[in-house]
Design a protein around this motif. Structure first.
Motif, PDB file in Angstrom:
ATOM      1  N   HIS A   1     137.161  85.547 -40.867  1.00  0.00           N
ATOM      2  CA  HIS A   1     137.770  84.598 -39.923  1.00  0.00           C
ATOM      3  C   HIS A   1     137.705  83.167 -40.443  1.00  0.00           C
ATOM      4  O   HIS A   1     138.685  82.431 -40.390  1.00  0.00           O
ATOM      5  CB  HIS A   1     137.027  84.665 -38.574  1.00  0.00           C
ATOM      6  CG  HIS A   1     137.521  85.760 -37.682  1.00  0.00           C
ATOM      7  ND1 HIS A   1     137.072  85.926 -36.399  1.00  0.00           N
ATOM      8  CD2 HIS A   1     138.417  86.747 -37.882  1.00  0.00           C
ATOM      9  CE1 HIS A   1     137.670  86.975 -35.848  1.00  0.00           C
ATOM     10  NE2 HIS A   1     138.490  87.495 -36.735  1.00  0.00           N
ATOM     11  N   ARG A   2     136.536  82.781 -40.897  1.00  0.00           N
ATOM     12  CA  ARG A   2     136.392  81.422 -41.431  1.00  0.00           C
ATOM     13  C   ARG A   2     137.465  81.152 -42.478  1.00  0.00           C
ATOM     14  O   ARG A   2     138.115  80.119 -42.483  1.00  0.00           O
ATOM     15  CB  ARG A   2     135.033  81.283 -42.123  1.00  0.00           C
ATOM     16  CG  ARG A   2     133.921  80.707 -41.264  1.00  0.00           C
ATOM     17  CD  ARG A   2     132.725  80.442 -42.177  1.00  0.00           C
ATOM     18  NE  ARG A   2     131.571  79.911 -41.474  1.00  0.00           N
ATOM     19  CZ  ARG A   2     131.400  78.628 -41.164  1.00  0.00           C
ATOM     20  NH1 ARG A   2     132.312  77.739 -41.487  1.00  0.00           N
ATOM     21  NH2 ARG A   2     130.320  78.232 -40.519  1.00  0.00           N
TER      22      ARG A   2
ATOM     23  N   LYS B   1     133.039  87.365 -39.589  1.00  0.00           N
ATOM     24  CA  LYS B   1     132.984  85.909 -39.452  1.00  0.00           C
ATOM     25  C   LYS B   1     133.422  85.243 -40.758  1.00  0.00           C
ATOM     26  O   LYS B   1     134.165  84.261 -40.746  1.00  0.00           O
ATOM     27  CB  LYS B   1     131.574  85.453 -39.059  1.00  0.00           C
ATOM     28  CG  LYS B   1     131.499  83.945 -38.870  1.00  0.00           C
ATOM     29  CD  LYS B   1     130.279  83.494 -38.100  1.00  0.00           C
ATOM     30  CE  LYS B   1     129.025  83.752 -38.886  1.00  0.00           C
ATOM     31  NZ  LYS B   1     127.983  82.740 -38.604  1.00  0.00           N
TER      32      LYS B   1
ATOM     33  N   TRP C   1     136.528  89.083 -32.796  1.00  0.00           N
ATOM     34  CA  TRP C   1     135.104  89.414 -32.757  1.00  0.00           C
ATOM     35  C   TRP C   1     134.761  90.304 -31.567  1.00  0.00           C
ATOM     36  O   TRP C   1     133.727  90.944 -31.547  1.00  0.00           O
ATOM     37  CB  TRP C   1     134.237  88.161 -32.771  1.00  0.00           C
ATOM     38  CG  TRP C   1     134.383  87.241 -31.579  1.00  0.00           C
ATOM     39  CD1 TRP C   1     134.002  87.499 -30.293  1.00  0.00           C
ATOM     40  CD2 TRP C   1     134.938  85.919 -31.574  1.00  0.00           C
ATOM     41  NE1 TRP C   1     134.283  86.425 -29.491  1.00  0.00           N
ATOM     42  CE2 TRP C   1     134.857  85.433 -30.251  1.00  0.00           C
ATOM     43  CE3 TRP C   1     135.490  85.093 -32.570  1.00  0.00           C
ATOM     44  CZ2 TRP C   1     135.317  84.166 -29.878  1.00  0.00           C
ATOM     45  CZ3 TRP C   1     135.942  83.839 -32.195  1.00  0.00           C
ATOM     46  CH2 TRP C   1     135.853  83.389 -30.871  1.00  0.00           C
TER      47      TRP C   1
ATOM     48  N   ALA D   1     132.248  77.794 -37.514  1.00  0.00           N
ATOM     49  CA  ALA D   1     133.025  78.986 -37.846  1.00  0.00           C
ATOM     50  C   ALA D   1     134.128  79.164 -36.808  1.00  0.00           C
ATOM     51  O   ALA D   1     133.854  79.275 -35.622  1.00  0.00           O
ATOM     52  CB  ALA D   1     132.117  80.202 -37.866  1.00  0.00           C
TER      53      ALA D   1
ATOM     54  N   THR E   1     135.848  78.474 -31.676  1.00  0.00           N
ATOM     55  CA  THR E   1     134.589  78.590 -32.413  1.00  0.00           C
ATOM     56  C   THR E   1     133.909  79.918 -32.136  1.00  0.00           C
ATOM     57  O   THR E   1     133.926  80.399 -30.999  1.00  0.00           O
ATOM     58  CB  THR E   1     133.646  77.441 -32.002  1.00  0.00           C
ATOM     59  OG1 THR E   1     134.336  76.207 -32.177  1.00  0.00           O
ATOM     60  CG2 THR E   1     132.387  77.442 -32.845  1.00  0.00           C
ATOM     61  N   TRP E   2     133.339  80.496 -33.148  1.00  0.00           N
ATOM     62  CA  TRP E   2     132.608  81.759 -32.969  1.00  0.00           C
ATOM     63  C   TRP E   2     131.482  81.562 -31.949  1.00  0.00           C
ATOM     64  O   TRP E   2     130.783  80.557 -31.998  1.00  0.00           O
ATOM     65  CB  TRP E   2     131.992  82.226 -34.298  1.00  0.00           C
ATOM     66  CG  TRP E   2     132.808  83.291 -34.937  1.00  0.00           C
ATOM     67  CD1 TRP E   2     134.085  83.139 -35.401  1.00  0.00           C
ATOM     68  CD2 TRP E   2     132.434  84.651 -35.175  1.00  0.00           C
ATOM     69  NE1 TRP E   2     134.522  84.331 -35.927  1.00  0.00           N
ATOM     70  CE2 TRP E   2     133.533  85.274 -35.804  1.00  0.00           C
ATOM     71  CE3 TRP E   2     131.294  85.393 -34.939  1.00  0.00           C
ATOM     72  CZ2 TRP E   2     133.524  86.609 -36.175  1.00  0.00           C
ATOM     73  CZ3 TRP E   2     131.264  86.725 -35.313  1.00  0.00           C
ATOM     74  CH2 TRP E   2     132.387  87.332 -35.912  1.00  0.00           C
TER      75      TRP E   2
ATOM     76  N   GLY F   1     137.481  81.361 -35.356  1.00  0.00           N
ATOM     77  CA  GLY F   1     137.955  82.736 -35.364  1.00  0.00           C
ATOM     78  C   GLY F   1     138.671  83.058 -34.065  1.00  0.00           C
ATOM     79  O   GLY F   1     139.037  82.162 -33.313  1.00  0.00           O
TER      80      GLY F   1
ATOM     81  N   GLU G   1     138.830  85.909 -30.643  1.00  0.00           N
ATOM     82  CA  GLU G   1     138.100  86.958 -29.921  1.00  0.00           C
ATOM     83  C   GLU G   1     138.887  88.269 -29.958  1.00  0.00           C
ATOM     84  O   GLU G   1     138.345  89.341 -30.157  1.00  0.00           O
ATOM     85  CB  GLU G   1     137.837  86.543 -28.481  1.00  0.00           C
ATOM     86  CG  GLU G   1     137.041  87.631 -27.742  1.00  0.00           C
ATOM     87  CD  GLU G   1     136.688  87.253 -26.329  1.00  0.00           C
ATOM     88  OE1 GLU G   1     137.166  86.201 -25.853  1.00  0.00           O
ATOM     89  OE2 GLU G   1     135.939  88.019 -25.695  1.00  0.00           O
TER      90      GLU G   1
ATOM     91  N   GLN H   1     125.885  84.520 -33.613  1.00  0.00           N
ATOM     92  CA  GLN H   1     125.389  83.820 -34.797  1.00  0.00           C
ATOM     93  C   GLN H   1     123.899  83.556 -34.653  1.00  0.00           C
ATOM     94  O   GLN H   1     123.472  82.397 -34.611  1.00  0.00           O
ATOM     95  CB  GLN H   1     126.128  82.490 -34.981  1.00  0.00           C
ATOM     96  CG  GLN H   1     127.637  82.630 -34.999  1.00  0.00           C
ATOM     97  CD  GLN H   1     128.309  81.313 -35.366  1.00  0.00           C
ATOM     98  OE1 GLN H   1     128.197  80.838 -36.495  1.00  0.00           O
ATOM     99  NE2 GLN H   1     128.989  80.697 -34.413  1.00  0.00           N
TER     100      GLN H   1
ATOM    101  N   LYS I   1     129.457  92.049 -38.427  1.00  0.00           N
ATOM    102  CA  LYS I   1     129.796  90.821 -37.698  1.00  0.00           C
ATOM    103  C   LYS I   1     129.862  89.655 -38.666  1.00  0.00           C
ATOM    104  O   LYS I   1     130.765  88.827 -38.606  1.00  0.00           O
ATOM    105  CB  LYS I   1     128.746  90.553 -36.613  1.00  0.00           C
ATOM    106  CG  LYS I   1     128.739  91.612 -35.520  1.00  0.00           C
ATOM    107  CD  LYS I   1     127.530  91.486 -34.605  1.00  0.00           C
ATOM    108  CE  LYS I   1     127.453  92.699 -33.694  1.00  0.00           C
ATOM    109  NZ  LYS I   1     126.116  93.284 -33.619  1.00  0.00           N
ATOM    110  N   ASP I   2     128.895  89.595 -39.568  1.00  0.00           N
ATOM    111  CA  ASP I   2     128.891  88.503 -40.542  1.00  0.00           C
ATOM    112  C   ASP I   2     130.091  88.595 -41.487  1.00  0.00           C
ATOM    113  O   ASP I   2     130.654  87.582 -41.888  1.00  0.00           O
ATOM    114  CB  ASP I   2     127.591  88.521 -41.359  1.00  0.00           C
ATOM    115  CG  ASP I   2     126.388  88.044 -40.543  1.00  0.00           C
ATOM    116  OD1 ASP I   2     126.594  87.350 -39.524  1.00  0.00           O
ATOM    117  OD2 ASP I   2     125.247  88.376 -40.911  1.00  0.00           O
TER     118      ASP I   2
END
Lengths: 377, 482
Positions: free
Chosen positions: B109-110, B106, B373, B39, B51-52, B41, B43, B57, B102-103
């Motif tokens: 972002h993905r 994500k 994030w 994933a 990467t996240w 994204g 910050e 995660q 958060k999900d």
């Protein structure tokens, strides 16, 4: 279940609710106003009629559903009661402003939400056969142009060429400019060109329309009470599919319905006298309780009707009984009244259309029985 | 529009500026099926793409713990009398223990930053096919299911994916299977001897497994088949509010194979003529049987075609997917390759879903429109929070919704209010999204058609208007891209 179980109410978001207003007269469009107004509360998931309006006089009720049947209901006659969440509705009934139709359904027996929801809105003779909805077709026949307040256009209201919708956006740092929309509309073809074009004629409203069902109902009532207000409204409420822990969940959802009726009444004011509001759900639920304190998809259910046009507060039913042999396929409350007849009567009362026309052109069922006299005279 | 962008619009998310545009679109698209990516994204809004973080995660074990903490803390906070203080504590609780937002970020972002664009579109398709709506009890599980039951299984067989999703705790919670107990199960028999204990079957998941996930009502199964399916499923799933020790007792691999033997229905079951054996292995026999059923193949081939190729798919196109399904015995790579081939050869337009259109607008203009994030739960003056963006769009995989998912049909998404939102989002992205490509650069890159160019030109000097005109042109919305 552990002590940590939280009630859904703590987290209940009303995002599932939406309002649709339809039948806003277009300025300069001359036509006799229809005699009343009509509102439909769509209950998604399958509302349990035996919980909302318990037939406590039927000895099989407690036998079949001892664990989930409400006990502190209000008796409305020696046979039927009203769930304690339906307080406002109960008082409307005692003032002859509300009625219940019981053991009723659209004629659909296959227990799929999605086929059932399509039929209760489209009212086709089979699922997914109609691209328009019964209320949209009725408004079209009554020659009332439509305008829906919603993000999407629900099937039930489609079928009127003049339909349009709006739903004030809440998007930070955005602006729209009508001459730009006009240019964009010219670059488009088909329906989208027309939709953009209508959009360019609107003042872009930034007002915050409420989004919870009760405020939406009050808002809809107010709009419908205006001289040039809409003729029809639809409110959608979800979460009736109570396969588990039905008691708490249905108690809360019925309370929302009850508050929605009250919201309508507040908003409508004097226009209440020419209003009819009815609930509509895709099916009822099984008579017996399943293993997780809930019920499965069934057939017959109850419809709740309120408004100043109702002539007498009562429960209208040809009660089929709840014993195993009386149940539909040995599991569901039988539907003995076709709910399309109820919808047809409400259209007849509010839009002034002839029953035979409604039966054949709106419901494609020329022999649909007329229930008007039971409800309105 | 160039062929590359046209294909990327229909089955991808568009090429971000600075990424190579492949000459051979078919080879590229097929190779995309295996182009896995972590994933990606940001910050914060100004930081570079990376990467996240692993800490955001968590795995299923960790998610189960977080959920218990979330519930426990909410309960504790109820004691607080001061409303402001309670709100602040509830907010802190969310930041620390809640996963859903958060999900959702994500996921956004993905889709904005990912190079695995075709896989992401396929993830969305299948996540919609196997809808898991928010019922609170599964708030930490929706995003997990999308990534680990769907995305991680895109290269296996449909049968594997079906089994993984059906047994995912997010699905078992959403469709009420956790508490379902066989009529003759040990638990049910024990329960009947107790005062005030209730147990038995719940057919919610069984019904949707047949109706929505596999054969569809076309297959003409009976109410008895639904009940038998529910009996196969009885025992699967564990309550999210069980203790960790209880959970450990039910499963072995990170909560994913939770099976309560004492809830299981003894004996063989028969679903649509197929005899299913007793015990935990029965479900796999059933999902394998359903996965290869002719009606499943036709139902899902049509859905794939409708989503990626055309609102009104032709019989021969549906058959093309169905044939590759049958030849490969349900191999998703082969099925997806067939879809890609149709997308490349099709002349039909495909109006894009609101969320995919939004991602495409952001990617084409290299904008930064979603929070980093680092500030997932804090609003800001300019940017909307991720859940608000999707709510305004009228489409979110993380919302309460019905198990049939979102329609792929244009008519469901075409209304004044919906189109007004597209205008407003385009305008907002240009205003506060720090776009790095101008409308003219974007049009040159994608090979925009004359209608689009004339429209943007006619919008005049105001760059916000030009940007909005471009993104809401028939071409960029997928209404006329051939």
């Amino acid at each position: 279940m552990s002590k940590y179980k939280l009630t859904r109410r703590d987290f209940l978001k009303f995002s599932g609710a939406s309002l649709f207003l339809a039948g806003l007269p277009i300025p300069g469009y001359t036509k006799d106003k229809p005699p009343g107004n009509i509102s439909v509360i769509l209950l998604e998931g399958g509302m349990d009629g035996l919980t909302a309006v318990p037939p406590y006089g039927d000895p099989n009720l407690m036998k079949m559903r001892e664990k989930i049947s409400p006990t502190n209901f209000k008796k409305v006659n020696p046979f039927f009661g009203l769930h304690s969440s339906l307080r406002n509705f109960t008082s409307l009934m005692s003032s002859n402003n509300a009625s219940v139709i019981h053991a009723t359904s659209f004629p659909y027996i296959k227990r799929s939400h999605f086929e059932g929801q399509n039929l209760m809105q489209g009212a086709g003779l089979s699922p997914f056969s109609e691209k328009t909805g019964w209320l949209g077709r009725a408004l079209d026949l009554a020659n009332v142009p439509g305008n829906a307040l919603s993000l999407d256009m629900p099937l039930i209201l489609r079928g009127n060429d003049d339909n349009d919708n709006f739903y004030p956006a809440n998007i930070k740092n955005s602006s729209v400019n009508t001459s730009l929309i006009n240019l964009i509309s010219k670059a488009h073809d088909n329906d989208e060109a027309e939709i953009f074009s209508k959009l360019s004629h609107k003042s872009s409203s930034s007002s915050r329309t409420p989004r919870d069902p009760v405020s939406l109902a009050e808002y809809a009532g107010k709009e419908m009470s205006k001289e040039n207000g809409p003729t029809a409204s639809v409110i959608r409420i979800g979460q009736f599919d109570t396969h588990a822990n039905q008691v708490g969940a249905h108690d809360r959802q019925l309370k929302i319905i009850d508050d929605v009726f009250a919201g309508y009444k507040r908003g409508l004011g004097d226009a209440w006298d020419k209003s009819i509001i009815l609930t509509l759900t895709e099916f009822g639920r099984t008579v017996a309780v399943n293993g997780t304190s809930g019920t499965e998809h069934g057939y017959g259910t109850a419809g709740l009707l309120a408004g100043g046009t109702i002539s007498k507060g009562r429960v209208i039913a040809q009660w089929p009984g709840l014993s195993k042999k009386d149940q539909f396929e040995g599991r569901d409350l039988m539907a003995t009244l076709d709910y399309r007849s109820v919808c047809a009567a409400c259209i007849e009362r509010s839009l002034g259309l002839d029953h035979d026309l409604i039966a054949s052109k709106v419901f494609f069922a020329p022999k649909l029985p007329r229930l008007y006299d039971y409800l309105f005279s | 529009m160039n062929q590359q962008f046209r294909v990327a619009q229909k089955i991808g998310l568009m090429f971000r500026p600075g990424t190579a545009i492949p000459d051979d679109i078919k080879t590229w698209a097929i190779s995309q099926l295996h182009s896995t990516s972590p994933a990606l994204g940001i910050e914060s809004i100004l930081s570079k793409v990376e990467t996240w973080p692993q800490t955001l995660q968590p795995d299923l074990d960790e998610r189960a713990k977080l959920f218990r903490l979330l519930q426990g803390t909410y309960l504790k906070n109820r004691e607080i009398k001061n409303t402001k203080e309670k709100q602040a504590k509830d907010h802190q609780n969310k930041i620390k223990h809640s996963m859903i937002k958060k999900d959702e970020l994500k996921f956004a972002h993905r889709n904005v930053y990912g190079n695995d664009q075709i896989r992401l579109r396929l993830m969305s398709f299948w996540s919609n096919h196997f809808t898991i709506g928010d019922v609170f009890m599964n708030e930490a599980l929706i995003g997990h299911a999308m990534e680990e039951a769907i995305l991680d299984n895109l290269n296996g067989s449909f049968s594997d994916m079906l089994y993984k999703v059906t047994t995912h705790p997010g699905m078992l919670t959403y469709l009420d299977n956790n508490y379902s107990a066989g009529e003759e199960s040990k638990h049910n028999i024990w329960c009947k001897r107790q005062v005030d204990c209730q147990a038995g079957l719940n057919d919610n998941l069984g019904r949707e497994l047949l109706e929505l996930h596999t054969v569809s009502p076309m297959a003409g199964y009976s109410e008895a088949d639904i009940k038998q399916t529910a009996k196969v499923l009885a025992g699967w799933g564990a309550n999210q509010d069980s203790t960790i020790d209880d959970l450990k007792g039910y499963g072995t691999t990170n909560h994913w194979d939770m099976y309560k033997t004492h809830y299981a229905e003894p004996g063989n079951k028969t679903v649509m003529g197929k005899v299913i054996g007793v015990g935990k292995g029965g479900l796999r026999q059933l999902t394998d049987h359903l996965a290869s059923n002719e009606y499943t193949i036709m139902h899902i081939s049509e859905k794939l075609c409708q989503h990626f190729v055309s609102d009104n798919p032709q019989k021969k196109d549906i058959d093309f997917i169905a044939n590759s399904w049958k030849r490969s015995k349900g191999d998703l790579d082969q099925i997806h390759s067939a879809v890609i081939e149709l997308v490349i050869n099709s002349r039909d337009d495909k109006f894009q879903w609101p969320m995919n259109w939004l991602f495409q607008v952001i990617r084409l203009s290299d904008a930064s429109y979603f929070h980093g994030w680092g500030s997932v739960h804090s609003g800001s003056k300019n940017l909307m929070e991720v859940d608000q963006v999707f709510e305004e769009l009228g489409q979110s995989f993380f919302s309460e919704r019905q198990p049939n998912g979102y329609s792929s049909h244009k008519e469901e998404w075409l209304s004044g209010a919906m189109l007004e939102r597209r205008l407003r989002f385009a305008s907002a992205i240009h205003k506060v999204g720090r776009t790095k490509s101008s409308p003219e650069q974007i049009m040159d890159r994608i090979g925009a058609n004359m209608t689009t160019r004339n429209l943007v030109k006619s919008a005049g000097q105001n760059s916000n208007d030009r940007f909005t005109a471009l993104m809401c042109s028939p071409e960029l919305m997928g209404l006329k891209s051939v």
